[in-house]
Design an enzyme around this catalytic site. Structure first.
Site, PDB file in Angstrom:
ATOM      1  N   LYS A   1     -15.728 -11.414  19.795  1.00 32.26           N
ATOM      2  CA  LYS A   1     -15.135 -12.535  20.529  1.00 32.26           C
ATOM      3  C   LYS A   1     -15.675 -13.870  20.004  1.00 32.26           C
ATOM      4  CE  LYS A   1     -16.667 -10.990  24.540  1.00 32.26           C
ATOM      5  NZ  LYS A   1     -17.327  -9.709  24.264  1.00 32.26           N
TER       6      LYS A   1
ATOM      7  N   ARG B   1     -14.908 -11.849  33.255  1.00 36.20           N
ATOM      8  CA  ARG B   1     -15.505 -10.528  33.084  1.00 36.20           C
ATOM      9  C   ARG B   1     -15.420  -9.693  34.360  1.00 36.20           C
ATOM     10  NH1 ARG B   1     -19.047 -12.241  28.469  1.00 36.20           N
ATOM     11  NH2 ARG B   1     -20.009 -10.389  27.590  1.00 36.20           N
TER      12      ARG B   1
ATOM     13  N   ARG C   1     -27.293  -7.389  14.666  1.00 35.53           N
ATOM     14  CA  ARG C   1     -27.427  -8.798  15.052  1.00 35.53           C
ATOM     15  C   ARG C   1     -28.801  -9.053  15.671  1.00 35.53           C
ATOM     16  NH1 ARG C   1     -23.127 -11.559  19.051  1.00 35.53           N
ATOM     17  NH2 ARG C   1     -24.167 -10.244  20.589  1.00 35.53           N
TER      18      ARG C   1
ATOM     19  N   ARG D   1     -32.035 -11.910  19.302  1.00 34.16           N
ATOM     20  CA  ARG D   1     -31.443 -12.146  20.634  1.00 34.16           C
ATOM     21  C   ARG D   1     -31.879 -11.038  21.585  1.00 34.16           C
ATOM     22  NH1 ARG D   1     -25.007 -13.118  21.583  1.00 34.16           N
ATOM     23  NH2 ARG D   1     -25.123 -11.723  23.363  1.00 34.16           N
TER      24      ARG D   1
ATOM     25  N   ARG E   1     -24.979  -2.789  28.749  1.00 28.83           N
ATOM     26  CA  ARG E   1     -23.923  -3.811  28.643  1.00 28.83           C
ATOM     27  C   ARG E   1     -22.560  -3.152  28.428  1.00 28.83           C
ATOM     28  NH1 ARG E   1     -26.343  -7.157  23.945  1.00 28.83           N
ATOM     29  NH2 ARG E   1     -24.396  -8.334  23.982  1.00 28.83           N
TER      30      ARG E   1
END
Ligand code: B4P
Length: 192
Positions: A14, A89, A128, A134, A146
């Site tokens: 996204k 969401r 990532r 992160r 998640r």
């Protein structure tokens, strides 16, 4: 206004695709994840509360994100349109978004649904996490949570848009350029 919702599980691309699309279509990019990370970096009251949820892979409460989005729409009411990245969401967020846009006599025009297999999502997010550090990408349990939250709370929201004939599925497992080409092909149909 042209208003697009970029929809899909964590790591589906996204944020990646939004970066390309805002340039081509001159829309305002509204990523709730990015806005929350700015709040966390500044250690605001909102950021501190959000971090507790995000670090566990949970959603931040609806009223927090809805109020953030509402302020930004209000500030940019003369924009050409918005790319909503990671919002809505939940069903409550989807209904709130309709109300906020209606105030400005506009609506969600389309939802682009990025389809990516779970194993590919996990690999992308771990990669990532290794590069960026992160917090919600470094641990496989958080990533799995998640994805589960997406499946139970977020994915059902796509039906709300499907019923309105606004949902466009895209194969998110192609190269970045191929995904971008498919999305812009769909979006061009909506540009007057
Ligand atoms: P977000 O910041 O929205 O992040 P995301 O869903 O993990 O990522 P995205 O799908 O944007 O992936 P990206 O393009 O970066 O959310 C983070 C957290 O914030 C949530 O878990 C939640 O706690 C909170 N939150 C946010 N919005 C909320 C809301 N509305 N309500 C409540 N809580 C909210 O891609 C990921 C990786 O894949 C990148 O490394 C990229 O390079 C790679 N990639 C992308 N496309 C690829 C392709 N085609 N091929 C190969 N790799 C690709």
């Amino acid at each position: 206004m042209l208003n697009i919702v970029l929809f899909g599980p964590p790591g589906s691309g996204k944020g990646t695709q939004s970066e390309h699309l805002i340039k081509q279509f001159e829309l305002i990019h509204l990523s709730t994840g990015d806005i929350l990370r700015v709040e966390i970096a500044a250690q605001t009251e909102l950021g501190v509360e959000a971090q507790k949820r995000m670090d566990k892979g949970e959603l931040v409460p609806d009223e927090v994100v809805i109020s953030m989005i509402s302020k930004i729409i209000e500030k940019n009411k003369n924009a050409k349109g918005f790319i909503f990245d990671g919002f809505p969401r939940t069903q409550a967020q989807a209904e709130a978004l309709d109300e906020m846009l209606l105030v400005h006599s506009t609506k969600v025009d389309l939802l682009v649904m990025l389809d990516v297999d779970e194993e590919v999502l996990k690999k992308r997010l771990i990669l990532r996490g290794e590069k960026s550090g992160r917090a919600d990408d470094v641990n496989i349990e958080i990533i799995t949570n998640r994805i589960n939250v997406y499946r139970s709370l977020t994915k059902p929201v796509s039906k709300y848009y499907k019923k309105q004939g606004k949902s466009f599925p895209i194969n998110g497992m192609q190269t970045e350029a191929e995904v971008y080409s498919d999305i812009s092909h769909v979006m061009r149909k909506f540009v007057k």
